[in-house]
Design a protein around this motif. Structure first.
Motif, mmCIF file in Angstrom:
data_model
loop_
_atom_site.group_PDB
_atom_site.id
_atom_site.type_symbol
_atom_site.label_atom_id
_atom_site.label_comp_id
_atom_site.label_asym_id
_atom_site.label_seq_id
_atom_site.Cartn_x
_atom_site.Cartn_y
_atom_site.Cartn_z
ATOM 1 N N SER A 17 -0.546 5.559 -17.190
ATOM 2 C CA SER A 17 -1.867 5.238 -17.746
ATOM 3 C C SER A 17 -2.213 6.171 -18.899
ATOM 4 O O SER A 17 -2.823 5.758 -19.898
ATOM 5 C CB SER A 17 -2.938 5.323 -16.664
ATOM 6 O OG SER A 17 -2.732 4.350 -15.667
ATOM 7 N N HIS A 18 -1.808 7.431 -18.766
ATOM 8 C CA HIS A 18 -2.126 8.409 -19.809
ATOM 9 C C HIS A 18 -1.274 8.205 -21.062
ATOM 10 O O HIS A 18 -1.644 8.660 -22.148
ATOM 11 C CB HIS A 18 -1.930 9.827 -19.276
ATOM 12 C CG HIS A 18 -2.373 10.893 -20.220
ATOM 13 N ND1 HIS A 18 -3.608 10.873 -20.846
ATOM 14 C CD2 HIS A 18 -1.732 12.027 -20.672
ATOM 15 C CE1 HIS A 18 -3.725 11.950 -21.629
ATOM 16 N NE2 HIS A 18 -2.601 12.647 -21.544
ATOM 17 N N ALA A 28 -12.629 3.776 -21.008
ATOM 18 C CA ALA A 28 -12.340 4.793 -19.996
ATOM 19 C C ALA A 28 -12.935 4.404 -18.645
ATOM 20 O O ALA A 28 -12.251 4.480 -17.606
ATOM 21 C CB ALA A 28 -12.879 6.140 -20.448
ATOM 22 N N SER A 29 -14.180 3.984 -18.632
ATOM 23 C CA SER A 29 -14.846 3.619 -17.376
ATOM 24 C C SER A 29 -14.194 2.410 -16.737
ATOM 25 O O SER A 29 -13.968 2.379 -15.518
ATOM 26 C CB SER A 29 -16.329 3.329 -17.634
ATOM 27 O OG SER A 29 -16.993 4.492 -18.054
ATOM 28 N N TRP A 32 -10.528 3.346 -15.539
ATOM 29 C CA TRP A 32 -10.551 4.264 -14.392
ATOM 30 C C TRP A 32 -11.005 3.547 -13.125
ATOM 31 O O TRP A 32 -10.457 3.786 -12.031
ATOM 32 C CB TRP A 32 -11.449 5.460 -14.677
ATOM 33 C CG TRP A 32 -11.461 6.459 -13.559
ATOM 34 C CD1 TRP A 32 -12.459 6.711 -12.670
ATOM 35 C CD2 TRP A 32 -10.373 7.334 -13.184
ATOM 36 N NE1 TRP A 32 -12.082 7.681 -11.774
ATOM 37 C CE2 TRP A 32 -10.805 8.090 -12.064
ATOM 38 C CE3 TRP A 32 -9.096 7.555 -13.695
ATOM 39 C CZ2 TRP A 32 -10.004 9.041 -11.450
ATOM 40 C CZ3 TRP A 32 -8.290 8.498 -13.072
ATOM 41 C CH2 TRP A 32 -8.750 9.224 -11.959
ATOM 42 N N SER A 33 -11.977 2.676 -13.248
ATOM 43 C CA SER A 33 -12.459 1.938 -12.071
ATOM 44 C C SER A 33 -11.372 1.030 -11.494
ATOM 45 O O SER A 33 -11.359 0.759 -10.288
ATOM 46 C CB SER A 33 -13.700 1.115 -12.427
ATOM 47 O OG SER A 33 -13.378 0.062 -13.316
ATOM 48 N N PHE A 35 -8.089 1.743 -11.713
ATOM 49 C CA PHE A 35 -6.895 2.525 -11.381
ATOM 50 C C PHE A 35 -6.713 2.578 -9.867
ATOM 51 O O PHE A 35 -7.585 3.057 -9.136
ATOM 52 C CB PHE A 35 -7.018 3.940 -11.962
ATOM 53 C CG PHE A 35 -5.826 4.816 -11.728
ATOM 54 C CD1 PHE A 35 -4.598 4.516 -12.307
ATOM 55 C CD2 PHE A 35 -5.920 5.953 -10.937
ATOM 56 C CE1 PHE A 35 -3.488 5.329 -12.098
ATOM 57 C CE2 PHE A 35 -4.829 6.776 -10.723
ATOM 58 C CZ PHE A 35 -3.608 6.460 -11.303
ATOM 59 N N LYS A 38 -5.820 6.408 -7.035
ATOM 60 C CA LYS A 38 -6.670 7.602 -7.000
ATOM 61 C C LYS A 38 -6.388 8.480 -5.787
ATOM 62 O O LYS A 38 -6.439 9.715 -5.880
ATOM 63 C CB LYS A 38 -8.149 7.198 -7.016
ATOM 64 C CG LYS A 38 -8.631 6.546 -8.290
ATOM 65 C CD LYS A 38 -10.153 6.371 -8.247
ATOM 66 C CE LYS A 38 -10.678 5.681 -9.498
ATOM 67 N NZ LYS A 38 -10.382 4.250 -9.496
ATOM 68 N N HIS A 71 -13.557 14.572 -13.591
ATOM 69 C CA HIS A 71 -13.092 14.749 -14.965
ATOM 70 C C HIS A 71 -13.815 15.966 -15.525
ATOM 71 O O HIS A 71 -15.018 15.917 -15.776
ATOM 72 C CB HIS A 71 -13.386 13.504 -15.794
ATOM 73 C CG HIS A 71 -12.550 12.322 -15.396
ATOM 74 N ND1 HIS A 71 -12.895 11.496 -14.345
ATOM 75 C CD2 HIS A 71 -11.378 11.859 -15.900
ATOM 76 C CE1 HIS A 71 -11.969 10.561 -14.220
ATOM 77 N NE2 HIS A 71 -11.041 10.753 -15.149
ATOM 78 N N LYS A 75 -15.533 11.623 -18.959
ATOM 79 C CA LYS A 75 -14.929 10.440 -19.592
ATOM 80 C C LYS A 75 -15.733 9.999 -20.802
ATOM 81 O O LYS A 75 -15.180 9.557 -21.804
ATOM 82 C CB LYS A 75 -14.843 9.280 -18.591
ATOM 83 C CG LYS A 75 -13.971 9.545 -17.383
ATOM 84 C CD LYS A 75 -13.706 8.280 -16.586
ATOM 85 C CE LYS A 75 -14.968 7.643 -16.032
ATOM 86 N NZ LYS A 75 -15.622 8.505 -15.014
ATOM 87 N N THR A 82 -9.028 10.757 -19.881
ATOM 88 C CA THR A 82 -9.371 10.128 -18.605
ATOM 89 C C THR A 82 -8.232 10.210 -17.599
ATOM 90 O O THR A 82 -8.444 10.455 -16.404
ATOM 91 C CB THR A 82 -9.774 8.663 -18.831
ATOM 92 O OG1 THR A 82 -10.935 8.621 -19.653
ATOM 93 C CG2 THR A 82 -10.059 7.951 -17.518
ATOM 94 N N PHE A 83 -6.997 10.005 -18.061
ATOM 95 C CA PHE A 83 -5.832 10.015 -17.169
ATOM 96 C C PHE A 83 -4.959 11.260 -17.380
ATOM 97 O O PHE A 83 -3.809 11.291 -16.961
ATOM 98 C CB PHE A 83 -5.007 8.743 -17.384
ATOM 99 C CG PHE A 83 -5.744 7.491 -17.021
ATOM 100 C CD1 PHE A 83 -5.792 7.036 -15.712
ATOM 101 C CD2 PHE A 83 -6.412 6.757 -17.996
ATOM 102 C CE1 PHE A 83 -6.477 5.882 -15.373
ATOM 103 C CE2 PHE A 83 -7.098 5.590 -17.675
ATOM 104 C CZ PHE A 83 -7.144 5.158 -16.356
#
Length: 238
Positions: A17-18, A28-29, A32-33, A35, A38, A71, A75, A82-83
């Motif tokens: 992801s990064h 980003a939001s 990340w949601s 992903f 976690k 973070h 973010k 973010t990642f």
């Protein structure tokens, strides 16, 4: 706040992801949601942090609370990180914990000040190698800027304390209780001429990969005894 030494890179999925980082807060939001790995990342973070909250040093698992992936650079302010595993830490409190706290008690990554945009030039990161030197702990439960700081450093320390709400009533109570427990045991050991290094080691040396709550407070409380104990039994924490 104890300095966290990063170990590993967070795993394959985080690094994938990064490799193509988000460029905006919205991206980003959203990403990340979605992903889905976690929990694996969180376990890696907790392992390198000895299960202490990255900011408050409570053991959330022993308080009936949870952790979330924090973070350190928000973010919204730095979406490209973010990642980035170097920007992640495990902080106390899940979103589900917040309704169980009184107003003004939320702290660490869920503190109002940290949720908003913060001044990264003033904020002291848990990944900063010398972050512990900025803070001192009092018997009444408060954390304050260390006396051995210049004016600019004191401002940074106070800003970080306020931003993270490290003097939340919840934390004040827990720290005061912990200090009183340490003091009671310390006085008993002195009166009985029992080993202070052995007493210090109980809460300063990792057990099963974890540390006792409020490591930095305990280290300060025992002073030179703590430093000698760490050098002998846990030099990786010095």
């Amino acid at each position: 706040m104890r300095a966290i030494t990063k170990q590993g890179n967070g795993g394959y999925h985080l690094n994938q992801s990064h490799a193509n980082p988000p460029q905006t807060h919205t991206q980003a939001s959203s990403r990340w949601s979605r992903f889905g790995h976690k929990q694996a990342v969180l376990q890696s973070l907790l392992s390198e942090q000895y299960h202490l909250c990255c900011y408050s040093e409570i053991r959330a698992d022993q308080e009936g609370l949870g952790y979330h992936i924090e973070h350190v650079e928000n973010k919204s302010q730095n979406p490209s990180h973010t990642f980035d595993y170097a920007n992640l830490a495990a902080s106390a409190l899940r979103s589900d914990d917040l309704p169980n706290l009184n107003r003004g008690e939320a702290f660490a990554g869920h503190a109002t000040g940290k949720q908003q945009a913060c001044d990264t030039a003033r904020f002291i990161s848990c990944h900063q190698p010398n972050c512990a030197r900025y803070f001192a702990y009092l018997s009444d439960g408060r954390v304050i800027p260390s006396q051995n700081l210049d004016a600019l450093e004191q401002d940074r320390a106070q800003y970080t304390i306020d931003t993270l709400n490290l003097n939340s009533p919840y934390l004040l109570t827990r720290r005061r209780q912990w200090w009183n427990e340490l003091d009671s045991l310390f006085q008993e050991h002195k009166a009985q001429d029992w080993s202070l290094p052995h007493l210090a080691a109980v809460d300063l040396v990792p057990v099963a990969g974890g540390l006792s709550r409020f490591f930095s407070l305990t280290r300060q409380f025992f002073g030179q005894v703590a430093e000698q104990t760490l050098q002998q039994s846990a030099p990786e924490l010095v």
